[in-house]
Design a protein around this motif. Structure first.
Motif, PDB file in Angstrom:
ATOM      1  N   PRO A   1       0.844  -1.204   0.000  1.00 54.89           N
ATOM      2  CA  PRO A   1       0.000   0.000   0.000  1.00 54.89           C
ATOM      3  C   PRO A   1       0.871   1.243   0.000  1.00 54.89           C
ATOM      4  O   PRO A   1       1.813   1.267   0.380  1.00 54.89           O
ATOM      5  CB  PRO A   1      -0.766  -0.128   1.323  1.00 54.89           C
ATOM      6  N   GLY A   2       0.555   2.307  -0.533  1.00 52.15           N
ATOM      7  CA  GLY A   2       1.390   3.497  -0.540  1.00 52.15           C
ATOM      8  C   GLY A   2       2.458   3.466  -1.621  1.00 52.15           C
ATOM      9  O   GLY A   2       3.139   4.436  -1.851  1.00 52.15           O
ATOM     10  N   ARG A   3       2.647   2.324  -2.271  1.00 47.26           N
ATOM     11  CA  ARG A   3       3.615   2.208  -3.352  1.00 47.26           C
ATOM     12  C   ARG A   3       2.875   1.951  -4.664  1.00 47.26           C
ATOM     13  O   ARG A   3       3.435   1.437  -5.609  1.00 47.26           O
ATOM     14  CB  ARG A   3       4.592   1.057  -3.093  1.00 47.26           C
ATOM     15  N   LEU A   4       1.610   2.296  -4.718  1.00 51.39           N
ATOM     16  CA  LEU A   4       0.810   2.087  -5.920  1.00 51.39           C
ATOM     17  C   LEU A   4       1.142   3.154  -6.944  1.00 51.39           C
ATOM     18  O   LEU A   4       1.621   4.232  -6.617  1.00 51.39           O
ATOM     19  CB  LEU A   4      -0.676   2.146  -5.580  1.00 51.39           C
ATOM     20  N   THR A   5       0.880   2.857  -8.187  1.00 50.87           N
ATOM     21  CA  THR A   5       1.114   3.837  -9.242  1.00 50.87           C
ATOM     22  C   THR A   5       0.081   4.944  -9.149  1.00 50.87           C
ATOM     23  O   THR A   5      -0.923   4.806  -8.461  1.00 50.87           O
ATOM     24  CB  THR A   5       1.011   3.162 -10.622  1.00 50.87           C
ATOM     25  N   GLY A   6       0.300   6.030  -9.845  1.00 52.64           N
ATOM     26  CA  GLY A   6      -0.617   7.161  -9.820  1.00 52.64           C
ATOM     27  C   GLY A   6      -2.034   6.794 -10.210  1.00 52.64           C
ATOM     28  O   GLY A   6      -2.992   7.268  -9.626  1.00 52.64           O
ATOM     29  N   GLY A   7      -2.182   5.920 -11.212  1.00 50.81           N
ATOM     30  CA  GLY A   7      -3.512   5.513 -11.651  1.00 50.81           C
ATOM     31  C   GLY A   7      -4.264   4.763 -10.575  1.00 50.81           C
ATOM     32  O   GLY A   7      -5.461   4.965 -10.377  1.00 50.81           O
ATOM     33  N   HIS A   8      -3.556   3.897  -9.864  1.00 50.20           N
ATOM     34  CA  HIS A   8      -4.191   3.139  -8.780  1.00 50.20           C
ATOM     35  C   HIS A   8      -4.620   4.075  -7.653  1.00 50.20           C
ATOM     36  O   HIS A   8      -5.707   3.937  -7.104  1.00 50.20           O
ATOM     37  CB  HIS A   8      -3.249   2.069  -8.225  1.00 50.20           C
ATOM     38  N   ASN A   9      -3.750   5.015  -7.312  1.00 48.98           N
ATOM     39  CA  ASN A   9      -4.079   5.965  -6.250  1.00 48.98           C
ATOM     40  C   ASN A   9      -5.275   6.815  -6.634  1.00 48.98           C
ATOM     41  O   ASN A   9      -6.142   7.071  -5.810  1.00 48.98           O
ATOM     42  CB  ASN A   9      -2.889   6.866  -5.936  1.00 48.98           C
ATOM     43  N   MET A  10      -5.326   7.260  -7.876  1.00 50.94           N
ATOM     44  CA  MET A  10      -6.439   8.083  -8.331  1.00 50.94           C
ATOM     45  C   MET A  10      -7.738   7.289  -8.312  1.00 50.94           C
ATOM     46  O   MET A  10      -8.794   7.821  -7.951  1.00 50.94           O
ATOM     47  CB  MET A  10      -6.172   8.645  -9.737  1.00 50.94           C
ATOM     48  N   MET A  11      -7.678   6.007  -8.674  1.00 50.85           N
ATOM     49  CA  MET A  11      -8.879   5.177  -8.675  1.00 50.85           C
ATOM     50  C   MET A  11      -9.393   5.001  -7.244  1.00 50.85           C
ATOM     51  O   MET A  11     -10.581   5.127  -6.985  1.00 50.85           O
ATOM     52  CB  MET A  11      -8.604   3.817  -9.305  1.00 50.85           C
ATOM     53  N   ARG A  12      -8.489   4.732  -6.320  1.00 47.81           N
ATOM     54  CA  ARG A  12      -8.898   4.564  -4.917  1.00 47.81           C
ATOM     55  C   ARG A  12      -9.435   5.876  -4.354  1.00 47.81           C
ATOM     56  O   ARG A  12     -10.412   5.885  -3.611  1.00 47.81           O
ATOM     57  CB  ARG A  12      -7.738   4.062  -4.075  1.00 47.81           C
ATOM     58  N   PHE A  13      -8.801   6.970  -4.708  1.00 43.53           N
ATOM     59  CA  PHE A  13      -9.260   8.283  -4.254  1.00 43.53           C
ATOM     60  C   PHE A  13     -10.666   8.555  -4.770  1.00 43.53           C
ATOM     61  O   PHE A  13     -11.538   8.998  -4.028  1.00 43.53           O
ATOM     62  CB  PHE A  13      -8.287   9.368  -4.733  1.00 43.53           C
ATOM     63  N   ARG A  14     -10.906   8.245  -6.033  1.00 46.28           N
ATOM     64  CA  ARG A  14     -12.231   8.458  -6.641  1.00 46.28           C
ATOM     65  C   ARG A  14     -13.274   7.561  -5.979  1.00 46.28           C
ATOM     66  O   ARG A  14     -14.393   8.009  -5.702  1.00 46.28           O
ATOM     67  CB  ARG A  14     -12.161   8.195  -8.144  1.00 46.28           C
ATOM     68  N   GLU A  15     -12.930   6.302  -5.721  1.00 43.62           N
ATOM     69  CA  GLU A  15     -13.861   5.390  -5.050  1.00 43.62           C
ATOM     70  C   GLU A  15     -14.226   5.922  -3.665  1.00 43.62           C
ATOM     71  O   GLU A  15     -15.374   5.849  -3.247  1.00 43.62           O
ATOM     72  CB  GLU A  15     -13.260   3.994  -4.926  1.00 43.62           C
ATOM     73  N   GLN A  16     -13.240   6.475  -2.963  1.00 42.63           N
ATOM     74  CA  GLN A  16     -13.507   7.010  -1.632  1.00 42.63           C
ATOM     75  C   GLN A  16     -14.395   8.251  -1.721  1.00 42.63           C
ATOM     76  O   GLN A  16     -15.289   8.438  -0.899  1.00 42.63           O
ATOM     77  CB  GLN A  16     -12.210   7.338  -0.907  1.00 42.63           C
ATOM     78  N   GLU A  17     -14.178   9.095  -2.724  1.00 46.73           N
ATOM     79  CA  GLU A  17     -15.033  10.268  -2.914  1.00 46.73           C
ATOM     80  C   GLU A  17     -16.482   9.858  -3.137  1.00 46.73           C
ATOM     81  O   GLU A  17     -17.400  10.467  -2.582  1.00 46.73           O
ATOM     82  CB  GLU A  17     -14.560  11.087  -4.114  1.00 46.73           C
ATOM     83  N   VAL A  18     -16.690   8.828  -3.953  1.00 41.34           N
ATOM     84  CA  VAL A  18     -18.045   8.339  -4.243  1.00 41.34           C
ATOM     85  C   VAL A  18     -18.685   7.790  -2.969  1.00 41.34           C
ATOM     86  O   VAL A  18     -19.850   8.069  -2.678  1.00 41.34           O
ATOM     87  CB  VAL A  18     -18.018   7.263  -5.356  1.00 41.34           C
ATOM     88  N   LEU A  19     -17.922   7.037  -2.197  1.00 38.96           N
ATOM     89  CA  LEU A  19     -18.429   6.471  -0.952  1.00 38.96           C
ATOM     90  C   LEU A  19     -18.833   7.570   0.029  1.00 38.96           C
ATOM     91  O   LEU A  19     -19.907   7.525   0.638  1.00 38.96           O
ATOM     92  CB  LEU A  19     -17.366   5.565  -0.324  1.00 38.96           C
ATOM     93  N   ILE A  20     -18.012   8.582   0.161  1.00 40.87           N
ATOM     94  CA  ILE A  20     -18.325   9.706   1.046  1.00 40.87           C
ATOM     95  C   ILE A  20     -19.585  10.419   0.574  1.00 40.87           C
ATOM     96  O   ILE A  20     -20.458  10.756   1.387  1.00 40.87           O
ATOM     97  CB  ILE A  20     -17.135  10.679   1.143  1.00 40.87           C
ATOM     98  N   ALA A  21     -19.707  10.613  -0.733  1.00 44.43           N
ATOM     99  CA  ALA A  21     -20.902  11.274  -1.276  1.00 44.43           C
ATOM    100  C   ALA A  21     -22.159  10.471  -0.965  1.00 44.43           C
ATOM    101  O   ALA A  21     -23.200  11.042  -0.605  1.00 44.43           O
ATOM    102  CB  ALA A  21     -20.751  11.465  -2.781  1.00 44.43           C
ATOM    103  N   ARG A  22     -22.094   9.157  -1.082  1.00 49.32           N
ATOM    104  CA  ARG A  22     -23.257   8.312  -0.772  1.00 49.32           C
ATOM    105  C   ARG A  22     -23.650   8.443   0.695  1.00 49.32           C
ATOM    106  O   ARG A  22     -24.822   8.549   1.031  1.00 49.32           O
ATOM    107  CB  ARG A  22     -22.953   6.854  -1.097  1.00 49.32           C
ATOM    108  N   TYR A  23     -22.659   8.412   1.591  1.00 49.56           N
ATOM    109  CA  TYR A  23     -22.957   8.549   3.015  1.00 49.56           C
ATOM    110  C   TYR A  23     -23.514   9.933   3.332  1.00 49.56           C
ATOM    111  O   TYR A  23     -24.373  10.077   4.201  1.00 49.56           O
ATOM    112  CB  TYR A  23     -21.723   8.264   3.867  1.00 49.56           C
TER     113      TYR A  23
END
Length: 63
Positions: free
Chosen positions: A18-40
């Motif tokens: 974790p923390g050693r992911l490529t930029g694309g992986h980090n952006m995908m996880r960041f986007r997934e977290q944004e969506v989750l926060i929006a749903r809550y």
């Protein structure tokens, strides 16, 4: 919590610490977290039970 990323090639990314992911992986996880926060947040606005609202607010803060 975020779902584990699975690439189209079938690689789950388990070999990458974790923390050693490529930029694309980090952006995908960041986007997934944004969506989750929006749903809550939507649930937080719609819920009428004070206890449920408090719990949802705590969840949002922890994310």
């Amino acid at each position: 919590m975020l779902k584990e990323f699975h690439s189209p090639s079938g690689d789950s990314g388990q070999g990458i610490p974790p923390g050693r992911l490529t930029g694309g992986h980090n952006m995908m996880r960041f986007r997934e977290q944004e969506v989750l926060i929006a749903r809550y947040r939507v649930l937080d606005r719609e819920v009428t039970d004070p206890l449920a609202a408090s719990l949802l607010h705590i969840i949002i803060l922890e994310l």
